[in-house]
Enzyme design. Sequence first.
Site, PDB file in Angstrom:
ATOM      1  N   GLU A  30      -5.322 -12.516   6.294  1.00 32.25           N
ATOM      2  CA  GLU A  30      -6.108 -11.291   6.190  1.00 32.25           C
ATOM      3  C   GLU A  30      -7.557 -11.553   5.776  1.00 32.25           C
ATOM      4  O   GLU A  30      -8.203 -10.680   5.189  1.00 32.25           O
ATOM      5  CB  GLU A  30      -5.435 -10.338   5.204  1.00 32.25           C
ATOM      6  CG  GLU A  30      -4.018  -9.952   5.627  1.00 32.25           C
ATOM      7  CD  GLU A  30      -3.407  -8.906   4.739  1.00 32.25           C
ATOM      8  OE1 GLU A  30      -3.699  -7.721   4.968  1.00 32.25           O
ATOM      9  OE2 GLU A  30      -2.656  -9.277   3.816  1.00 32.25           O
ATOM     10  N   ARG A  65       7.385  -5.392   3.156  1.00 31.76           N
ATOM     11  CA  ARG A  65       6.156  -6.041   2.695  1.00 31.76           C
ATOM     12  C   ARG A  65       6.046  -5.835   1.191  1.00 31.76           C
ATOM     13  O   ARG A  65       6.011  -4.702   0.705  1.00 31.76           O
ATOM     14  CB  ARG A  65       4.914  -5.480   3.385  1.00 31.76           C
ATOM     15  CG  ARG A  65       3.647  -6.151   2.852  1.00 31.76           C
ATOM     16  CD  ARG A  65       2.436  -5.934   3.728  1.00 31.76           C
ATOM     17  NE  ARG A  65       1.926  -4.569   3.686  1.00 31.76           N
ATOM     18  CZ  ARG A  65       0.795  -4.175   4.288  1.00 31.76           C
ATOM     19  NH1 ARG A  65       0.084  -5.059   4.976  1.00 31.76           N
ATOM     20  NH2 ARG A  65       0.401  -2.921   4.230  1.00 31.76           N
ATOM     21  N   ASP A  67      17.043 -10.213  -3.936  1.00 33.82           N
ATOM     22  CA  ASP A  67      18.327  -9.893  -4.548  1.00 33.82           C
ATOM     23  C   ASP A  67      18.784  -8.481  -4.191  1.00 33.82           C
ATOM     24  O   ASP A  67      19.989  -8.196  -4.167  1.00 33.82           O
ATOM     25  CB  ASP A  67      18.246 -10.032  -6.070  1.00 33.82           C
ATOM     26  CG  ASP A  67      18.270 -11.483  -6.536  1.00 33.82           C
ATOM     27  OD1 ASP A  67      18.503 -12.384  -5.704  1.00 33.82           O
ATOM     28  OD2 ASP A  67      18.038 -11.713  -7.746  1.00 33.82           O
ATOM     29  N   ASP A  70      -8.382  -6.060   7.161  1.00 34.94           N
ATOM     30  CA  ASP A  70      -8.808  -6.807   5.976  1.00 34.94           C
ATOM     31  C   ASP A  70      -9.594  -8.050   6.367  1.00 34.94           C
ATOM     32  O   ASP A  70     -10.531  -8.445   5.663  1.00 34.94           O
ATOM     33  CB  ASP A  70      -7.603  -7.181   5.129  1.00 34.94           C
ATOM     34  CG  ASP A  70      -7.124  -6.020   4.273  1.00 34.94           C
ATOM     35  OD1 ASP A  70      -7.977  -5.297   3.724  1.00 34.94           O
ATOM     36  OD2 ASP A  70      -5.901  -5.823   4.170  1.00 34.94           O
ATOM     37  N   HIS A 107       0.812  -1.214   0.000  1.00 33.92           N
ATOM     38  CA  HIS A 107       0.000   0.000   0.000  1.00 33.92           C
ATOM     39  C   HIS A 107       0.844   1.262   0.000  1.00 33.92           C
ATOM     40  O   HIS A 107       0.331   2.350  -0.268  1.00 33.92           O
ATOM     41  CB  HIS A 107      -0.925   0.009   1.214  1.00 33.92           C
ATOM     42  CG  HIS A 107      -1.955  -1.070   1.204  1.00 33.92           C
ATOM     43  ND1 HIS A 107      -2.965  -1.121   0.271  1.00 33.92           N
ATOM     44  CD2 HIS A 107      -2.130  -2.149   2.005  1.00 33.92           C
ATOM     45  CE1 HIS A 107      -3.721  -2.186   0.493  1.00 33.92           C
ATOM     46  NE2 HIS A 107      -3.231  -2.825   1.538  1.00 33.92           N
TER      47      HIS A 107
END
Length: 271
Positions: free
Chosen positions: A151, A72, A86, A177, A47
């Site tokens: 969620e 996240r 990576d 959520d 988000h």
Amino acid sequence: MFKLNPLKKRLAAGERLFGTWIASGSATNVEILGQTGFDFLLIDLEHGQGELGELIHMLRAAEVAGTPCIVRVAWNDPVILKRVLDAGVDSIMIPMVETAEEAAAAVRACHYPPHGARGYAAPLVRASNYGLVNDYIDIANDNILLIVQIESTAAASRAAAIAAVAGVDMVFIGVNDLAGSIGRLEQLDHPDVRTSVREAEDAIRASGRWLGTVPSAGASWRDLFEAGYNLVPVASDITLLRDAAIACVREQIEQRDGAAGAPALQPKRGY
């Protein structure tokens, strides 16, 4: 750049960790907040703002400040996960994991063979200090802190199976959520929401996995730690800036015009 994962070490030692979200995509915010005493910064690419280039700048700022980061990602996608790993991320959060099969897919994407299917470019990537960590592929799998998010109420009912997946280190409950999945968005203290949260909590505790969430339904980070949670983000750079600005403006208006002139804006809490 590579380091032995300090968050994983502290969690294994039984420590309870609190931190803040970075939703702005700002390396400057990371640099400032990284020096204030939070245990971790949680960079949000789901988000929050920012792409891979901004992420690397944020990671560099956090390294200078000496505060470890969790990132996240936007989705449980092996291409996204490969690129973020990576880039040097060693603690990663994956949203909206609904089933044990999806959790297993996340594990595969985040681990080198034989325990996964992460693509190989170890001599070239930032994660291995551009090849200067010679044994990177031998230690990378164990160094990753893999957090999956539950969620929805459907995922909460499968929490035991999700937590049982080898390679999952922590299960993080996204309460808002979850509430939204039954038409109760922002009704975080509704009995049906709390029942589903407790179902997930009980299953995750029983699994021995670490447990994370954000404060909700009146529970403070202290309450959550006492309830057995191991990791809690308590604020975000956006809310810290916004709320400090509101307080500053309110104080100036009150001094200039009296209390009646103070702004009525009341920001929402709990994320």
